[in-house]
Design a protein around this motif. Structure first.
Motif, PDB file in Angstrom:
ATOM      1  N   ILE A  13       0.180  -4.251  -5.232  1.00 58.91           N
ATOM      2  CA  ILE A  13      -1.034  -4.529  -6.003  1.00 58.91           C
ATOM      3  C   ILE A  13      -2.019  -5.330  -5.154  1.00 58.91           C
ATOM      4  CG2 ILE A  13      -1.972  -5.836  -7.967  1.00 58.91           C
ATOM      5  CD1 ILE A  13       0.531  -5.037  -9.540  1.00 58.91           C
ATOM      6  N   VAL A  14      -1.507  -6.328  -4.443  1.00 59.95           N
ATOM      7  CA  VAL A  14      -2.372  -7.126  -3.560  1.00 59.95           C
ATOM      8  C   VAL A  14      -2.990  -6.231  -2.482  1.00 59.95           C
ATOM      9  CG1 VAL A  14      -2.409  -8.937  -1.804  1.00 59.95           C
ATOM     10  CG2 VAL A  14      -1.178  -9.310  -3.960  1.00 59.95           C
ATOM     11  N   ARG A  15      -2.161  -5.410  -1.848  1.00 61.11           N
ATOM     12  CA  ARG A  15      -2.658  -4.566  -0.752  1.00 61.11           C
ATOM     13  C   ARG A  15      -3.719  -3.581  -1.250  1.00 61.11           C
ATOM     14  NH1 ARG A  15      -2.113   0.387   1.078  1.00 61.11           N
ATOM     15  NH2 ARG A  15      -0.586   0.953  -0.526  1.00 61.11           N
ATOM     16  N   ILE A  16      -3.425  -2.884  -2.335  1.00 64.26           N
ATOM     17  CA  ILE A  16      -4.352  -1.858  -2.832  1.00 64.26           C
ATOM     18  C   ILE A  16      -5.636  -2.497  -3.339  1.00 64.26           C
ATOM     19  CG2 ILE A  16      -4.669  -0.035  -4.539  1.00 64.26           C
ATOM     20  CD1 ILE A  16      -1.618   0.437  -4.402  1.00 64.26           C
ATOM     21  N   TYR A  17      -5.509  -3.605  -4.077  1.00 61.58           N
ATOM     22  CA  TYR A  17      -6.707  -4.257  -4.612  1.00 61.58           C
ATOM     23  C   TYR A  17      -7.585  -4.794  -3.488  1.00 61.58           C
ATOM     24  CZ  TYR A  17      -9.781  -7.410  -7.128  1.00 61.58           C
ATOM     25  OH  TYR A  17     -10.888  -8.042  -7.613  1.00 61.58           O
ATOM     26  N   ASN A  18      -6.964  -5.366  -2.450  1.00 58.39           N
ATOM     27  CA  ASN A  18      -7.743  -5.888  -1.329  1.00 58.39           C
ATOM     28  C   ASN A  18      -8.456  -4.769  -0.570  1.00 58.39           C
ATOM     29  OD1 ASN A  18      -6.815  -8.376  -2.037  1.00 58.39           O
ATOM     30  ND2 ASN A  18      -5.592  -8.728  -0.196  1.00 58.39           N
ATOM     31  N   GLU A  19      -7.825  -3.605  -0.505  1.00 54.98           N
ATOM     32  CA  GLU A  19      -8.425  -2.485   0.223  1.00 54.98           C
ATOM     33  C   GLU A  19      -9.526  -1.788  -0.580  1.00 54.98           C
ATOM     34  OE1 GLU A  19      -5.320   0.173   1.320  1.00 54.98           O
ATOM     35  OE2 GLU A  19      -4.517  -1.137   2.902  1.00 54.98           O
ATOM     36  N   THR A  20      -9.355  -1.696  -1.890  1.00 50.42           N
ATOM     37  CA  THR A  20     -10.279  -0.897  -2.702  1.00 50.42           C
ATOM     38  C   THR A  20     -11.215  -1.727  -3.557  1.00 50.42           C
ATOM     39  OG1 THR A  20      -8.757  -0.733  -4.597  1.00 50.42           O
ATOM     40  CG2 THR A  20      -8.512   0.903  -2.830  1.00 50.42           C
ATOM     41  N   GLY A  21     -10.799  -2.949  -3.893  1.00 48.63           N
ATOM     42  CA  GLY A  21     -11.581  -3.762  -4.806  1.00 48.63           C
ATOM     43  C   GLY A  21     -11.480  -3.307  -6.251  1.00 48.63           C
ATOM     44  N   GLN A  22     -10.559  -2.374  -6.530  1.00 47.08           N
ATOM     45  CA  GLN A  22     -10.399  -1.821  -7.875  1.00 47.08           C
ATOM     46  C   GLN A  22      -9.060  -2.243  -8.473  1.00 47.08           C
ATOM     47  OE1 GLN A  22     -12.892  -0.145  -9.388  1.00 47.08           O
ATOM     48  NE2 GLN A  22     -14.078  -0.523  -7.515  1.00 47.08           N
ATOM     49  N   PRO A  23      -9.013  -2.502  -9.790  1.00 38.45           N
ATOM     50  CA  PRO A  23      -7.740  -2.794 -10.454  1.00 38.45           C
ATOM     51  C   PRO A  23      -6.738  -1.667 -10.213  1.00 38.45           C
ATOM     52  CG  PRO A  23      -9.569  -3.253 -11.913  1.00 38.45           C
ATOM     53  CD  PRO A  23     -10.148  -2.555 -10.724  1.00 38.45           C
ATOM     54  N   SER A  62      -7.490  -0.245 -17.415  1.00 39.15           N
ATOM     55  CA  SER A  62      -6.095  -0.544 -17.744  1.00 39.15           C
ATOM     56  C   SER A  62      -5.337  -1.094 -16.549  1.00 39.15           C
ATOM     57  CB  SER A  62      -5.396   0.724 -18.239  1.00 39.15           C
ATOM     58  OG  SER A  62      -5.447   1.726 -17.226  1.00 39.15           O
ATOM     59  N   GLY A  63      -6.014  -1.212 -15.394  1.00 37.88           N
ATOM     60  CA  GLY A  63      -5.351  -1.676 -14.189  1.00 37.88           C
ATOM     61  C   GLY A  63      -5.164  -3.184 -14.157  1.00 37.88           C
ATOM     62  N   ARG A  64      -4.443  -3.647 -13.129  1.00 37.14           N
ATOM     63  CA  ARG A  64      -4.186  -5.078 -12.942  1.00 37.14           C
ATOM     64  C   ARG A  64      -4.681  -5.494 -11.557  1.00 37.14           C
ATOM     65  NH1 ARG A  64      -2.731  -3.507 -17.273  1.00 37.14           N
ATOM     66  NH2 ARG A  64      -1.062  -4.340 -18.588  1.00 37.14           N
ATOM     67  N   LEU A  65      -4.974  -6.779 -11.429  1.00 37.96           N
ATOM     68  CA  LEU A  65      -5.340  -7.351 -10.143  1.00 37.96           C
ATOM     69  C   LEU A  65      -4.622  -8.671  -9.968  1.00 37.96           C
ATOM     70  CD1 LEU A  65      -8.785  -9.080 -10.428  1.00 37.96           C
ATOM     71  CD2 LEU A  65      -8.015  -7.586 -12.250  1.00 37.96           C
ATOM     72  N   PRO A  66      -4.469  -9.129  -8.723  1.00 41.08           N
ATOM     73  CA  PRO A  66      -3.731 -10.380  -8.492  1.00 41.08           C
ATOM     74  C   PRO A  66      -4.489 -11.570  -9.054  1.00 41.08           C
ATOM     75  CG  PRO A  66      -4.009  -9.103  -6.455  1.00 41.08           C
ATOM     76  CD  PRO A  66      -4.919  -8.506  -7.476  1.00 41.08           C
ATOM     77  N   SER A  67      -3.771 -12.517  -9.632  1.00 42.11           N
ATOM     78  CA  SER A  67      -4.349 -13.794 -10.019  1.00 42.11           C
ATOM     79  C   SER A  67      -4.278 -14.724  -8.806  1.00 42.11           C
ATOM     80  CB  SER A  67      -3.568 -14.407 -11.174  1.00 42.11           C
ATOM     81  OG  SER A  67      -2.237 -14.696 -10.754  1.00 42.11           O
ATOM     82  N   THR A  68      -4.894 -15.889  -8.916  1.00 48.42           N
ATOM     83  CA  THR A  68      -4.789 -16.869  -7.821  1.00 48.42           C
ATOM     84  C   THR A  68      -3.332 -17.242  -7.582  1.00 48.42           C
ATOM     85  OG1 THR A  68      -6.984 -17.768  -8.314  1.00 48.42           O
ATOM     86  CG2 THR A  68      -5.508 -19.149  -7.021  1.00 48.42           C
ATOM     87  N   SER A  69      -2.565 -17.371  -8.673  1.00 46.52           N
ATOM     88  CA  SER A  69      -1.128 -17.679  -8.524  1.00 46.52           C
ATOM     89  C   SER A  69      -0.395 -16.528  -7.851  1.00 46.52           C
ATOM     90  CB  SER A  69      -0.505 -17.955  -9.891  1.00 46.52           C
ATOM     91  OG  SER A  69      -1.077 -19.101 -10.479  1.00 46.52           O
TER      92      SER A  69
END
Length: 356
Positions: A13-23, A62-69
């Protein structure tokens, strides 16, 4: 504590979100994960990660993204630095392949290189050492009552500043004062020079100057500038890339933040934070969002690398960017970059001592 499967899902999730900026949704994960898991199982594991506060739901999908934690857990336990490509290594080598006349030139160039490579804001602070000594002091008349004061240190730095000499001090008295400074203070560590400037030197100079205050103020000022920590910022405007264009007040505040010389040294404070695993013992550390003492930086992350140059002290380079930076790539880059920077600084000092 996430299970191994949950940790794998969080990493993706971290990798994909960082690469795409999408949930990131369960179907995307099902196609990207290195193991075969059903979409239903992924949704269950994502629900557990969300309950633990490591990921969060985006209200527009409906997607998720990393929280600060989630980012903090990933950085502390899951991250594997990437290997730097030969092309990037070649770029770093070429950009450092030049003659530098002062250590500050290397520090400044390192900030520019890192900013150009990453498209983020970079900060570079040169080696700090208690062993730096005063190697010389001169005054050169410029005409009238103006002189240029030149102070040199053992680390190869030269500070020069223009001053107006009080009419009460004659040129002969100035020559005597400069001779006293060089006879008594050259070869001493800068800290001892500062100490003697406040204790013994006023009384000694009084023997030759009717009023040494003007001279002492001038010498103290040029010494203070020579001994100051010099840090450089590359790619200042890159810090605004994460700000919404219509958020004019925040853009203005961040610009003001960049102009304050006291801000960036405080950002580089790596004292341990009880809320996470950060420690000054780590050569590379990351500070995130609410771990800053400034609400303007809640959406940013700071990757900081310390480097050591033997007797010449310790320096710092850092990257400041959005929380969703590609940490694996950047930390791998920082590991290589500090090695190349240290080599260049050693090269400079070896050349400096050969010529001295």
């Amino acid at each position: 504590m996430p299970t191994k499967r949950q940790a794998l899902i969080l990493t993706e999730i971290v990798r994909i979100y960082n690469e795409t900026g999408q949930p990131v949704g369960s179907k995307t994960l099902m196609n990207q994960l290195p193991i075969q898991i059903s979409s239903a199982t992924i949704r269950n594991e994502m629900a557990a990660l969300e309950e633990d506060g490591l990921i969060m739901k985006n209200h527009t999908s409906s997607g998720r993204l990393p929280s600060t934690s989630g980012y903090r857990y990933y950085l502390d336990y899951l991250l594997q630095p990437s290997v730097v490509s030969p092309q990037v290594f070649s770029t770093i080598s070429q950009d450092f392949d030049r003659d530098f006349h002062e250590i500050d030139d290397i520090v400044k160039q390192s900030a520019n290189i890192l900013s150009n490579l990453t498209n983020y804001t970079s900060i570079s602070l040169g080696p700090e050492t208690i062993n730096v000594t005063l190697t010389g002091f001169r005054l050169i008349p410029l005409g009238g009552d103006l002189v240029i004061a030149i102070l040199a240190t053992s680390m190869g730095s030269v500070e020069s500043r223009v001053y107006r000499i009080p009419a009460s001090i004659s040129s002969d008295d100035l020559e005597k004062a400069v001779r006293i400074i060089n006879d008594h203070l050259v070869g001493l560590p800068i800290d001892q020079v500062k100490q003697q400037l406040a204790t013994e030197m006023p009384q000694l100079l009084t023997k030759y100057l009717h009023s040494p205050d003007g001279f002492l103020d001038m010498f103290g000022d040029v010494l203070r500038h020579a001994a100051a920590e010099h840090f450089y910022i590359g790619g200042r405007s890159n810090l605004l890339n994460s700000v919404q264009p219509d958020d004019l007040n925040r853009i203005k505040s961040i610009y003001q933040l960049l102009d304050k010389e006291s801000v960036f040294p405080s950002l580089l404070d790596l004292r341990p934070n009880n809320d996470h695993q950060q420690s000054t013992d780590k050569p590379i550390s990351v500070k995130l969002g609410d771990e800053f003492d400034n609400a303007l930086l809640n959406d940013y992350g700071l990757i900081t690398a310390r480097y050591h140059v033997a007797d010449h002290g310790e320096g710092i380079i850092a990257i400041l960017g959005p929380t969703s930076m590609p940490y694996s790539q950047l930390i791998g880059l920082m590991q290589l970059f500090t090695d190349e920077l240290v080599k260049k600084i050693y090269e400079y000092y070896n050349h400096f001592h050969d010529d001295s």
